[in-house]
Design a protein around this motif. Sequence first.
Motif, PDB file in Angstrom:
ATOM      1  N   LYS A  28       0.840  -1.194   0.000  1.00  0.00           N
ATOM      2  CA  LYS A  28       0.000   0.000   0.000  1.00  0.00           C
ATOM      3  C   LYS A  28       0.882   1.254   0.000  1.00  0.00           C
ATOM      4  CE  LYS A  28      -3.797   0.119   2.461  1.00  0.00           C
ATOM      5  NZ  LYS A  28      -4.758   0.040   3.602  1.00  0.00           N
ATOM      6  N   MET A  29       0.473   2.217  -0.758  1.00  0.00           N
ATOM      7  CA  MET A  29       1.203   3.480  -0.841  1.00  0.00           C
ATOM      8  C   MET A  29       1.222   4.145   0.533  1.00  0.00           C
ATOM      9  SD  MET A  29       0.321   6.628  -3.418  1.00  0.00           S
ATOM     10  CE  MET A  29       0.478   5.620  -4.890  1.00  0.00           C
ATOM     11  N   TYR A  30       2.401   4.616   0.963  1.00  0.00           N
ATOM     12  CA  TYR A  30       2.551   5.256   2.272  1.00  0.00           C
ATOM     13  C   TYR A  30       2.744   6.759   2.100  1.00  0.00           C
ATOM     14  CZ  TYR A  30       4.880   6.882   6.528  1.00  0.00           C
ATOM     15  OH  TYR A  30       5.237   7.604   7.647  1.00  0.00           O
ATOM     16  N   ILE A  31       1.867   7.528   2.775  1.00  0.00           N
ATOM     17  CA  ILE A  31       1.906   8.989   2.677  1.00  0.00           C
ATOM     18  C   ILE A  31       1.819   9.594   4.084  1.00  0.00           C
ATOM     19  CG2 ILE A  31       0.765  11.042   1.754  1.00  0.00           C
ATOM     20  CD1 ILE A  31      -0.424   9.168  -0.425  1.00  0.00           C
ATOM     21  N   PRO A  32       2.923  10.105   4.613  1.00  0.00           N
ATOM     22  CA  PRO A  32       2.864  10.787   5.911  1.00  0.00           C
ATOM     23  C   PRO A  32       2.434  12.243   5.744  1.00  0.00           C
ATOM     24  CG  PRO A  32       5.131  10.665   5.162  1.00  0.00           C
ATOM     25  CD  PRO A  32       4.299   9.988   4.103  1.00  0.00           C
ATOM     26  N   LEU A  33       1.663  12.749   6.703  1.00  0.00           N
ATOM     27  CA  LEU A  33       1.298  14.164   6.744  1.00  0.00           C
ATOM     28  C   LEU A  33       1.880  14.772   8.014  1.00  0.00           C
ATOM     29  CD1 LEU A  33      -0.766  13.166   4.579  1.00  0.00           C
ATOM     30  CD2 LEU A  33      -2.389  14.802   5.532  1.00  0.00           C
ATOM     31  N   ILE A  34       2.659  15.832   7.850  1.00  0.00           N
ATOM     32  CA  ILE A  34       3.253  16.534   8.990  1.00  0.00           C
ATOM     33  C   ILE A  34       2.514  17.867   9.147  1.00  0.00           C
ATOM     34  CG2 ILE A  34       5.380  17.404  10.020  1.00  0.00           C
ATOM     35  CD1 ILE A  34       5.437  14.405   9.365  1.00  0.00           C
ATOM     36  N   SER A  35       1.759  17.979  10.221  1.00  0.00           N
ATOM     37  CA  SER A  35       0.930  19.169  10.429  1.00  0.00           C
ATOM     38  C   SER A  35       1.639  20.164  11.342  1.00  0.00           C
ATOM     39  CB  SER A  35      -0.422  18.778  11.033  1.00  0.00           C
ATOM     40  OG  SER A  35      -0.291  18.515  12.421  1.00  0.00           O
ATOM     41  N   LYS A  36       0.966  21.262  11.623  1.00  0.00           N
ATOM     42  CA  LYS A  36       1.541  22.274  12.516  1.00  0.00           C
ATOM     43  C   LYS A  36       1.409  21.885  13.985  1.00  0.00           C
ATOM     44  CE  LYS A  36       0.837  26.476   9.794  1.00  0.00           C
ATOM     45  NZ  LYS A  36       0.136  27.772   9.805  1.00  0.00           N
ATOM     46  N   ASP A  51      -7.816  10.795   6.747  1.00  0.00           N
ATOM     47  CA  ASP A  51      -8.149   9.385   6.986  1.00  0.00           C
ATOM     48  C   ASP A  51      -9.252   8.913   6.037  1.00  0.00           C
ATOM     49  OD1 ASP A  51      -6.259   9.243   8.985  1.00  0.00           O
ATOM     50  OD2 ASP A  51      -7.693   9.491  10.627  1.00  0.00           O
ATOM     51  N   LYS A  52     -10.211   9.799   5.790  1.00  0.00           N
ATOM     52  CA  LYS A  52     -11.315   9.451   4.884  1.00  0.00           C
ATOM     53  C   LYS A  52     -10.782   9.183   3.473  1.00  0.00           C
ATOM     54  CE  LYS A  52     -15.875  11.184   3.407  1.00  0.00           C
ATOM     55  NZ  LYS A  52     -15.713  11.244   1.946  1.00  0.00           N
ATOM     56  N   ALA A  53      -9.897  10.052   3.001  1.00  0.00           N
ATOM     57  CA  ALA A  53      -9.317   9.875   1.669  1.00  0.00           C
ATOM     58  C   ALA A  53      -8.461   8.614   1.611  1.00  0.00           C
ATOM     59  CB  ALA A  53      -8.478  11.091   1.292  1.00  0.00           C
ATOM     60  N   ALA A  54      -7.713   8.349   2.685  1.00  0.00           N
ATOM     61  CA  ALA A  54      -6.852   7.159   2.725  1.00  0.00           C
ATOM     62  C   ALA A  54      -7.673   5.887   2.598  1.00  0.00           C
ATOM     63  CB  ALA A  54      -6.047   7.146   4.017  1.00  0.00           C
ATOM     64  N   THR A  55      -8.805   5.849   3.287  1.00  0.00           N
ATOM     65  CA  THR A  55      -9.683   4.679   3.221  1.00  0.00           C
ATOM     66  C   THR A  55     -10.252   4.505   1.820  1.00  0.00           C
ATOM     67  OG1 THR A  55     -10.286   4.899   5.557  1.00  0.00           O
ATOM     68  CG2 THR A  55     -11.779   3.634   4.164  1.00  0.00           C
ATOM     69  N   GLU A  56     -10.719   5.596   1.245  1.00  0.00           N
ATOM     70  CA  GLU A  56     -11.327   5.526  -0.095  1.00  0.00           C
ATOM     71  C   GLU A  56     -10.304   5.152  -1.176  1.00  0.00           C
ATOM     72  OE1 GLU A  56     -13.442   9.075  -1.056  1.00  0.00           O
ATOM     73  OE2 GLU A  56     -14.791   8.933   0.669  1.00  0.00           O
ATOM     74  N   LEU A  57      -9.079   5.633  -1.023  1.00  0.00           N
ATOM     75  CA  LEU A  57      -8.069   5.438  -2.062  1.00  0.00           C
ATOM     76  C   LEU A  57      -7.154   4.242  -1.796  1.00  0.00           C
ATOM     77  CD1 LEU A  57      -7.137   9.199  -2.569  1.00  0.00           C
ATOM     78  CD2 LEU A  57      -8.588   7.796  -4.040  1.00  0.00           C
ATOM     79  N   LYS A 277      -5.585  13.154  -1.570  1.00  0.00           N
ATOM     80  CA  LYS A 277      -5.984  12.904  -2.962  1.00  0.00           C
ATOM     81  C   LYS A 277      -4.898  13.396  -3.931  1.00  0.00           C
ATOM     82  CE  LYS A 277      -9.666  14.097  -6.267  1.00  0.00           C
ATOM     83  NZ  LYS A 277     -10.909  14.901  -6.443  1.00  0.00           N
ATOM     84  N   ALA A 278      -4.377  14.602  -3.676  1.00  0.00           N
ATOM     85  CA  ALA A 278      -3.331  15.153  -4.546  1.00  0.00           C
ATOM     86  C   ALA A 278      -2.030  14.372  -4.401  1.00  0.00           C
ATOM     87  CB  ALA A 278      -3.099  16.625  -4.200  1.00  0.00           C
TER      88      ALA A 278
END
Length: 315
Positions: A28-36, A51-57, A277-278
Amino acid sequence: MIARRTLLGALSAAALIAGAGLAHAQDKMYIPLISKGFQHQFWQAVKAGADKAATELGVTVTFEGPDTEAQVDRQIDMLAAALAKKPAAIGFAALDSQAAIPLLKQAQADKIPVIAFDSGVDSDIPVATAATDNLAAAALAADKMAELIGGKGKVALVVHDQTSRTGVDRRDGFVNEIKAKYPDIEIVDIQYGGGDQLQSTEIAKAILTANPDLKGMFGANEGSAIGVVNAVSELGRKDVVVIGYDSGKQQKEAIKSGLMAGAITQNPVGIGYETVKAAVAAAKGEPVEKNIDTGFYWYDKTNMDDPKIAAVLYD
Protein backbone atom coordinates in the motif's frame (compact mmCIF):
# COMPACT_ATOMS: atom_id res chain seq x y z
CA MET A 1 1.89 -37.99 14.30
CA ILE A 2 -1.20 -37.07 12.28
CA ALA A 3 -2.18 -34.54 14.91
CA ARG A 4 1.34 -33.07 14.84
CA ARG A 5 1.29 -32.83 11.03
CA THR A 6 -2.14 -31.19 11.21
CA LEU A 7 -0.84 -28.67 13.74
CA LEU A 8 2.24 -27.94 11.64
CA GLY A 9 0.08 -27.53 8.57
CA ALA A 10 -2.20 -25.13 10.40
CA LEU A 11 0.75 -23.09 11.65
CA SER A 12 2.26 -22.98 8.16
CA ALA A 13 -1.03 -21.82 6.71
CA ALA A 14 -1.35 -19.15 9.39
CA ALA A 15 2.18 -17.96 8.66
CA LEU A 16 1.43 -17.77 4.96
CA ILE A 17 -1.74 -15.76 5.61
CA ALA A 18 0.10 -13.41 7.99
CA GLY A 19 2.91 -13.02 5.49
CA ALA A 20 0.47 -12.26 2.71
CA GLY A 21 -1.25 -9.69 4.91
CA LEU A 22 2.08 -8.03 5.73
CA ALA A 23 3.08 -8.00 2.07
CA HIS A 24 -0.27 -6.46 1.20
CA ALA A 25 0.21 -3.77 3.85
CA GLN A 26 3.71 -3.06 2.54
CA ASP A 27 2.38 -2.83 -1.00
CA LYS A 28 0.00 0.00 0.00
CA MET A 29 1.20 3.48 -0.84
CA TYR A 30 2.55 5.26 2.27
CA ILE A 31 1.91 8.99 2.68
CA PRO A 32 2.86 10.79 5.91
CA LEU A 33 1.30 14.16 6.74
CA ILE A 34 3.25 16.53 8.99
CA SER A 35 0.93 19.17 10.43
CA LYS A 36 1.54 22.27 12.52
CA GLY A 37 0.27 20.64 15.69
CA PHE A 38 -2.42 18.70 17.48
CA GLN A 39 -3.60 21.18 20.12
CA HIS A 40 -6.49 22.64 18.14
CA GLN A 41 -9.64 20.88 16.98
CA PHE A 42 -8.86 22.22 13.52
CA TRP A 43 -6.02 19.70 13.12
CA GLN A 44 -8.17 16.82 14.28
CA ALA A 45 -10.66 17.75 11.56
CA VAL A 46 -7.85 17.87 8.96
CA LYS A 47 -6.78 14.39 10.12
CA ALA A 48 -10.35 13.12 9.75
CA GLY A 49 -10.38 14.28 6.13
CA ALA A 50 -7.01 12.68 5.45
CA ASP A 51 -8.15 9.39 6.99
CA LYS A 52 -11.32 9.45 4.88
CA ALA A 53 -9.32 9.87 1.67
CA ALA A 54 -6.85 7.16 2.72
CA THR A 55 -9.68 4.68 3.22
CA GLU A 56 -11.33 5.53 -0.09
CA LEU A 57 -8.07 5.44 -2.06
CA GLY A 58 -6.57 2.40 -0.35
CA VAL A 59 -3.40 4.03 0.94
CA THR A 60 -1.68 4.22 4.33
CA VAL A 61 -1.58 7.67 5.89
CA THR A 62 0.05 8.85 9.12
CA PHE A 63 -0.66 12.25 10.69
CA GLU A 64 1.52 13.95 13.27
CA GLY A 65 2.64 17.36 14.44
CA PRO A 66 4.48 19.03 17.32
CA ASP A 67 2.84 19.69 20.68
CA THR A 68 2.64 23.44 20.02
CA GLU A 69 2.84 25.63 16.96
CA ALA A 70 5.96 27.28 18.37
CA GLN A 71 8.05 24.10 18.00
CA VAL A 72 9.53 24.69 14.56
CA ASP A 73 12.61 22.53 15.28
CA ARG A 74 10.43 19.64 16.41
CA GLN A 75 8.40 19.85 13.21
CA ILE A 76 11.57 19.84 11.12
CA ASP A 77 12.72 16.70 12.94
CA MET A 78 9.38 15.04 12.14
CA LEU A 79 9.72 15.99 8.48
CA ALA A 80 13.24 14.55 8.33
CA ALA A 81 12.11 11.29 9.97
CA ALA A 82 9.18 10.95 7.56
CA LEU A 83 11.39 11.53 4.51
CA ALA A 84 13.87 8.93 5.77
CA LYS A 85 11.13 6.31 5.33
CA LYS A 86 11.07 7.05 1.58
CA PRO A 87 7.30 7.59 1.30
CA ALA A 88 5.44 7.69 -1.99
CA ALA A 89 4.59 11.36 -1.31
CA ILE A 90 4.38 13.64 1.70
CA GLY A 91 1.99 16.32 3.00
CA PHE A 92 3.47 19.26 4.90
CA ALA A 93 1.97 22.26 6.72
CA ALA A 94 4.93 24.52 7.44
CA LEU A 95 5.29 26.36 10.73
CA ASP A 96 8.18 28.29 9.21
CA SER A 97 7.97 28.68 5.45
CA GLN A 98 11.76 29.11 5.14
CA ALA A 99 13.18 26.63 7.67
CA ALA A 100 11.96 23.54 5.82
CA ILE A 101 13.42 24.44 2.41
CA PRO A 102 16.58 22.27 2.71
CA LEU A 103 14.51 19.17 3.54
CA LEU A 104 12.05 19.92 0.78
CA LYS A 105 14.97 20.12 -1.65
CA GLN A 106 16.02 16.69 -0.39
CA ALA A 107 12.51 15.38 -1.06
CA GLN A 108 12.66 16.81 -4.56
CA ALA A 109 16.03 15.16 -5.20
CA ASP A 110 14.61 11.85 -3.96
CA LYS A 111 11.60 12.29 -6.28
CA ILE A 112 9.14 12.38 -3.35
CA PRO A 113 6.27 14.70 -4.32
CA VAL A 114 5.46 17.30 -1.65
CA ILE A 115 1.91 18.52 -1.10
CA ALA A 116 1.69 21.64 1.05
CA PHE A 117 -1.49 21.91 3.10
CA ASP A 118 -3.07 24.68 5.15
CA SER A 119 0.13 26.72 5.03
CA GLY A 120 2.27 26.96 1.93
CA VAL A 121 6.02 27.43 1.75
CA ASP A 122 8.08 30.08 -0.03
CA SER A 123 9.21 27.66 -2.70
CA ASP A 124 8.01 26.11 -5.93
CA ILE A 125 8.97 22.62 -4.70
CA PRO A 126 5.46 21.59 -3.56
CA VAL A 127 3.61 20.23 -6.56
CA ALA A 128 0.34 21.42 -5.03
CA THR A 129 -0.99 23.40 -2.08
CA ALA A 130 -4.36 22.53 -0.53
CA ALA A 131 -5.40 25.54 1.51
CA THR A 132 -7.81 28.34 2.21
CA ASP A 133 -7.31 31.62 0.35
CA ASN A 134 -6.27 33.28 3.60
CA LEU A 135 -5.78 36.73 2.09
CA ALA A 136 -9.37 36.78 0.84
CA ALA A 137 -10.75 35.22 4.01
CA ALA A 138 -9.04 37.73 6.27
CA ALA A 139 -10.23 40.56 4.01
CA LEU A 140 -13.78 39.32 4.59
CA ALA A 141 -13.11 39.38 8.34
CA ALA A 142 -11.98 43.01 7.98
CA ASP A 143 -15.13 43.92 6.05
CA LYS A 144 -17.27 42.35 8.78
CA MET A 145 -15.31 44.21 11.47
CA ALA A 146 -15.80 47.52 9.67
CA GLU A 147 -19.52 46.86 9.34
CA LEU A 148 -19.91 45.95 13.02
CA ILE A 149 -17.99 48.94 14.43
CA GLY A 150 -19.68 51.45 12.15
CA GLY A 151 -16.72 52.06 9.84
CA LYS A 152 -14.57 53.98 12.34
CA GLY A 153 -12.54 53.48 15.49
CA LYS A 154 -9.51 51.57 16.76
CA VAL A 155 -8.92 47.87 16.22
CA ALA A 156 -6.12 45.40 16.98
CA LEU A 157 -4.99 41.95 15.88
CA VAL A 158 -3.72 38.89 17.74
CA VAL A 159 -2.06 36.61 15.18
CA HIS A 160 -0.58 33.14 15.69
CA ASP A 161 2.80 33.89 14.08
CA GLN A 162 4.66 35.89 11.48
CA THR A 163 6.66 32.98 10.00
CA SER A 164 3.98 30.71 8.51
CA ARG A 165 2.13 31.49 5.32
CA THR A 166 -1.21 31.47 7.16
CA GLY A 167 -0.01 33.91 9.81
CA VAL A 168 1.38 36.34 7.25
CA ASP A 169 -1.59 36.11 4.87
CA ARG A 170 -4.28 36.47 7.54
CA ARG A 171 -2.51 39.47 9.03
CA ASP A 172 -1.91 41.11 5.67
CA GLY A 173 -5.34 40.26 4.30
CA PHE A 174 -7.01 41.99 7.25
CA VAL A 175 -4.63 44.95 7.44
CA ASN A 176 -4.58 45.65 3.71
CA GLU A 177 -8.37 45.57 3.45
CA ILE A 178 -8.74 48.06 6.31
CA LYS A 179 -6.12 50.39 4.84
CA ALA A 180 -7.60 50.22 1.35
CA LYS A 181 -11.27 50.70 2.19
CA TYR A 182 -11.73 52.16 5.68
CA PRO A 183 -9.72 55.37 6.29
CA ASP A 184 -11.50 56.04 9.60
CA ILE A 185 -10.40 52.75 11.14
CA GLU A 186 -7.00 52.73 12.87
CA ILE A 187 -5.07 49.52 13.54
CA VAL A 188 -3.34 50.31 16.84
CA ASP A 189 -1.51 47.04 17.50
CA ILE A 190 -0.59 43.66 16.02
CA GLN A 191 0.79 41.03 18.40
CA TYR A 192 1.75 37.36 18.02
CA GLY A 193 0.75 34.65 20.50
CA GLY A 194 1.97 31.47 18.88
CA GLY A 195 -1.59 30.19 18.59
CA ASP A 196 -1.50 29.51 22.34
CA GLN A 197 -4.68 30.41 24.22
CA LEU A 198 -2.97 31.45 27.46
CA GLN A 199 -0.30 33.54 25.76
CA SER A 200 -2.88 35.11 23.46
CA THR A 201 -5.09 35.92 26.45
CA GLU A 202 -2.30 37.84 28.17
CA ILE A 203 -1.40 39.66 24.95
CA ALA A 204 -5.02 40.63 24.33
CA LYS A 205 -5.44 41.86 27.91
CA ALA A 206 -2.38 44.07 27.52
CA ILE A 207 -3.75 45.53 24.28
CA LEU A 208 -7.15 46.19 25.86
CA THR A 209 -5.57 47.82 28.92
CA ALA A 210 -3.41 50.08 26.74
CA ASN A 211 -6.38 51.02 24.53
CA PRO A 212 -9.49 51.65 26.64
CA ASP A 213 -11.30 53.02 23.57
CA LEU A 214 -10.60 49.95 21.42
CA LYS A 215 -13.61 48.97 19.33
CA GLY A 216 -12.60 45.61 17.84
CA MET A 217 -10.12 42.72 17.90
CA PHE A 218 -9.38 40.05 15.34
CA GLY A 219 -7.98 36.68 16.43
CA ALA A 220 -6.32 35.07 13.41
CA ASN A 221 -6.62 31.39 14.38
CA GLU A 222 -8.42 29.20 16.90
CA GLY A 223 -5.99 29.75 19.80
CA SER A 224 -5.64 33.47 19.09
CA ALA A 225 -9.40 33.97 18.89
CA ILE A 226 -10.09 32.15 22.16
CA GLY A 227 -7.36 34.21 23.81
CA VAL A 228 -9.13 37.40 22.71
CA VAL A 229 -12.47 36.08 23.98
CA ASN A 230 -10.91 35.21 27.33
CA ALA A 231 -9.36 38.68 27.63
CA VAL A 232 -12.60 40.50 26.78
CA SER A 233 -14.48 38.35 29.27
CA GLU A 234 -11.95 38.69 32.10
CA LEU A 235 -11.73 42.49 31.71
CA GLY A 236 -15.48 42.95 31.28
CA ARG A 237 -15.01 44.56 27.86
CA LYS A 238 -18.12 43.21 26.18
CA ASP A 239 -18.29 46.45 24.19
CA VAL A 240 -15.38 45.22 22.03
CA VAL A 241 -16.33 43.47 18.78
CA VAL A 242 -14.43 40.18 18.53
CA ILE A 243 -13.97 38.37 15.24
CA GLY A 244 -12.23 35.01 15.05
CA TYR A 245 -10.90 32.48 12.59
CA ASP A 246 -11.50 28.72 12.47
CA SER A 247 -14.15 26.93 14.47
CA GLY A 248 -14.09 24.61 17.50
CA LYS A 249 -16.42 24.22 20.44
CA GLN A 250 -15.20 27.27 22.37
CA GLN A 251 -15.56 29.66 19.45
CA LYS A 252 -19.02 28.36 18.63
CA GLU A 253 -20.09 28.80 22.25
CA ALA A 254 -18.60 32.31 22.32
CA ILE A 255 -20.61 33.26 19.24
CA LYS A 256 -23.81 31.81 20.67
CA SER A 257 -23.28 33.73 23.92
CA GLY A 258 -22.48 36.98 22.14
CA LEU A 259 -18.86 37.29 23.31
CA MET A 260 -17.72 36.84 19.72
CA ALA A 261 -19.53 38.46 16.81
CA GLY A 262 -18.57 35.80 14.29
CA ALA A 263 -15.65 34.08 12.60
CA ILE A 264 -14.22 32.74 9.39
CA THR A 265 -14.40 28.97 9.08
CA GLN A 266 -12.22 26.98 6.76
CA ASN A 267 -12.98 23.50 5.46
CA PRO A 268 -10.44 21.44 7.44
CA VAL A 269 -11.89 18.06 6.50
CA GLY A 270 -11.65 19.13 2.86
CA ILE A 271 -8.04 20.26 3.36
CA GLY A 272 -7.05 16.83 4.68
CA TYR A 273 -8.99 14.99 2.01
CA GLU A 274 -7.64 17.04 -0.89
CA THR A 275 -4.06 16.76 0.42
CA VAL A 276 -4.13 12.97 0.36
CA LYS A 277 -5.98 12.90 -2.96
CA ALA A 278 -3.33 15.15 -4.55
CA ALA A 279 -0.50 13.17 -2.95
CA VAL A 280 -1.78 9.90 -4.44
CA ALA A 281 -2.15 11.47 -7.89
CA ALA A 282 1.32 13.02 -7.74
CA ALA A 283 2.88 9.73 -6.60
CA LYS A 284 1.33 8.05 -9.64
CA GLY A 285 2.75 10.71 -11.95
CA GLU A 286 -0.69 12.15 -12.66
CA PRO A 287 -1.22 15.91 -13.05
CA VAL A 288 -2.43 17.83 -9.99
CA GLU A 289 -3.81 21.33 -9.62
CA LYS A 290 -1.11 23.69 -8.30
CA ASN A 291 -3.41 25.65 -5.98
CA ILE A 292 -6.33 23.73 -4.48
CA ASP A 293 -8.71 26.26 -2.94
CA THR A 294 -10.63 24.48 -0.20
CA GLY A 295 -12.96 27.40 0.53
CA PHE A 296 -14.05 29.54 3.51
CA TYR A 297 -17.24 30.97 5.02
CA TRP A 298 -18.32 33.68 7.45
CA TYR A 299 -20.48 32.34 10.27
CA ASP A 300 -22.33 33.93 13.16
CA LYS A 301 -25.49 33.33 15.19
CA THR A 302 -27.69 33.88 12.15
CA ASN A 303 -26.29 31.12 9.95
CA MET A 304 -24.54 28.56 12.18
CA ASP A 305 -27.36 26.08 11.70
CA ASP A 306 -27.47 26.43 7.93
CA PRO A 307 -26.58 22.95 6.58
CA LYS A 308 -23.90 24.41 4.27
CA ILE A 309 -22.18 26.17 7.20
CA ALA A 310 -22.76 23.45 9.80
CA ALA A 311 -20.98 20.98 7.52
CA VAL A 312 -17.67 22.87 7.85
CA LEU A 313 -17.89 23.69 11.56
CA TYR A 314 -16.17 21.30 13.95
CA ASP A 315 -15.90 20.69 17.68
